[in-house]
Design an enzyme around this catalytic site. Structure first.
Site: not given
Ligand code: PRP
Ligand code: GLN
Ligand code: MG
Length: 506
Positions: A2, A28, A101-102, A257, A303, A365-366
């Site tokens: 978050c 988030g 957050n957490g 990420y 990313t 990919d990242d």
């Molecule tokens: O293997 P997966 O379960 O698909 O997860 C990994 C992917 O999800 C994320 O992208 P995302 O679309 O969330 O965000 P981005 O646009 O910042 O890359 C991350 O950058 C990878 O591309």
């Molecule tokens: N990703 C988060 O930091 C989530 C905060 C909290 N555990 C919630 O679910 O709202």
């Molecule tokens: Mg991505």
């Protein structure tokens, strides 16, 4: 993950908090909330949706006051109900609101203690409401009519003793001031900054420094693990270490990420860390495939861009933007269900045939988590006429659940679960797959920075959990509560919880 923000200013802070939340939106996308404090009263608006959907002009006009806190939510506990959007409120003592957050790893046990021993009622299944009530109880125990920084620091010290897990927190006491603290391992990030005005200094806390930049606040420093800061309504700043044993072991997935590339976390520039990830991955490719036949390197936006760019440079191969991203579709990984995530990849990315036709492409990919993205992307690359499709992940294989604020609850959902690298390559349809080595990833984050970080929480890669309280029974419970199927079943109950003290629609 978050996003949290808090500001104690010299004029109304509603717009500044809104702006900061839009800058933290990548952390988030499920819900957003703002609370301001005005003449000892709180004004709250929170709901499901993106920041731009949740706050209309009529809400903004009512969110008055010179201090406030805000939150964007990506749920990791409880439900997706709007009643679990943050900040949370508790009336005793003083009136406190809190955004977190957490993820707490002993939330269930604490919820029981709060009811039996502290005689407090929790109305949602959110771990953040538990955290707020623990903090409130420890503050109330000091039985004083007016809060002081010392009392607040004592309360945070007690929170650290009772609570386990990852938590970066911003809270506010009605008519008194803002509080922020970070868990004793510094798993989740939190930074604070200052802006000088003719009326005196203003202070801001945020998950990422990019929010400070956007608002013209100067980054002072990261909040230390276990440390708490208090800023009173009239702008006095107090800081204190509140944990007996603190160590800096931040989450490495922020660098892979979560965080925006232009943030600085624990004195590490995320952008530079990502460039170095690309460099190290290129070196591994050159070691493993000195005679590679890669024609072009293509990132999977967004990313992975920085890593892919540097990877291409180091390989001496062309870097091309072969996938165009629809700027109106958010991040897919943090969407709540697999169906939605799957559908969004194709809505979000489109292949440019001319960059693929007849070429041997290396897609970068990242990270690969569930494999949702890479599976579809590789298919798209083939449909666009690629000859060979190789795949590189700037992070190692994700094999273990996350318990500190990333919703990766069941290892069976990960594509690398019980698979070797070759088997993952086959499952995602790649001709060859290479993952970053963990030591290289850590080095990429640390090398060349002035950071004090020497160790990271790398639990999703190595299964080592820094809080030391995670066992098989915990994983079984997590899987039962948060796998895709059970989230779906619970959705029916989502809107039953009372939405306390919320600014109404009309
Ligand atoms: O293997 P997966 O379960 O698909 O997860 C990994 C992917 O999800 C994320 O992208 P995302 O679309 O969330 O965000 P981005 O646009 O910042 O890359 C991350 O950058 C990878 O591309
Ligand atoms: N990703 C988060 O930091 C989530 C905060 C909290 N555990 C919630 O679910 O709202
Ligand atoms: Mg991505």
């Amino acid at each position: 993950m978050c996003g949290i923000v808090g500001i104690v200013g010299k004029s109304h802070v509603n717009q500044a908090i809104y702006d900061a939340l839009t800058v933290l939106q990548h952390r988030g996308q499920d819900a957003a909330g703002i609370v301001t404090s005005y003449q000892n009263k709180f004004c709250l608006r929170k709901d499901n949706g993106l920041v731009s959907d949740v706050f209309r002009t009529r809400h903004m006009q009512r969110l008055i006051g010179n201090m406030g806190i805000g939150h964007v939510r990506y749920p990791t506990a409880g439900s997706s109900s709007s009643a679990e959007a943050q900040p949370f409120y508790v009336n005793s003592p003083y009136g406190i609101v809190l955004a977190h957050n957490g993820n707490l790893t002993n939330a269930e046990e604490l919820a029981g203690d709060i009811y039996r021993e502290d005689l407090r009622h929790i109305n949602t299944t959110s771990d953040s409401e538990v955290l707020l009530n623990i903090f409130a109880h420890e503050l109330a125990e000091q039985k004083q009519l007016q809060p002081t920084p010392e009392m607040i620091f004592n309360a945070v010290a007690e929170v650290h003793k009772r609570v386990r897990g990852g938590y970066a927190v911003v809270a506010m006491i009605s008519g008194y001031g803002m509080i922020a603290f970070r868990d004793p391992n510094g798993i989740r990030p939190a930074v604070f900054g200052r802006r000088d005005t003719a009326k005196g200094p203003e202070y801001m806390v945020a998950s990422e420094s990019v929010a400070l930049d956007a608002l013209g606040f100067k980054r002072e420093r990261d909040i230390a693990p276990g440390e708490a800061i208090v800023v009173t309504e009239n702008g006095e700043l107090f800081t204190q270490q509140c944990a007996e044993n603190s160590q800096l072991v931040p989450c490495i997935f922020e660098h892979v990420y979560f965080a925006r590339a232009d943030s600085i976390i624990d004195s590490i520039a995320v952008y530079k860390a990502r460039l170095r990830m690309g460099e190290k991955l290129a070196e591994k490719i050159l070691r493993e495939r000195p005679n590679h036949d890669i024609d072009v390197v293509i990132p999977i936006p967004d990313t992975s861009r920085s890593s892919a760019l540097e990877l291409a440079n180091r390989l001496g191969v062309k870097y091309r933007e072969g996938f165009m991203k629809n700027r109106y579709i958010g991040r897919t990984f943090i969407m709540p269900g697999q169906q939605q995530r799957k559908k969004s990849v194709k809505q979000k990315l489109n292949a440019l045939d001319l960059e693929f036709r007849g070429k041997n492409v290396l897609l970068v990919d990242d990270s690969i988590v569930r494999g949702t993205t890479c599976e579809q992307i590789i298919e798209m690359a083939r449909e666009a006429g690629a000859n060979k499709v190789y795949f590189a992940s700037a992070a190692p294989a994700v094999r273990y659940p996350n318990v500190y604020g990333i919703d990766m609850p069941a290892k069976e959902e990960f594509i690398a679960h019980n698979r070797t690298t070759e088997e993952v390559a086959e499952a995602i349809g790649a001709d060859w797959l290479v993952y970053q080595d963990l030591e290289d990833l850590k080095a990429a984050c640390i090398e060349g920075s002035k950071s004090k970080v020497r160790e990271f929480d790398c639990s999703v890669f190595d299964g080592k959990y820094v809080t030391g309280d995670i066992d098989d029974a915990y994983f079984d419970r997590l899987r039962e509560l948060r796998n895709d199927a059970s989230k779906g079943q619970r959705a029916a109950m989502d809107n039953v919880a009372i939405d306390l003290h919320n600014e109404t629609e009309s």
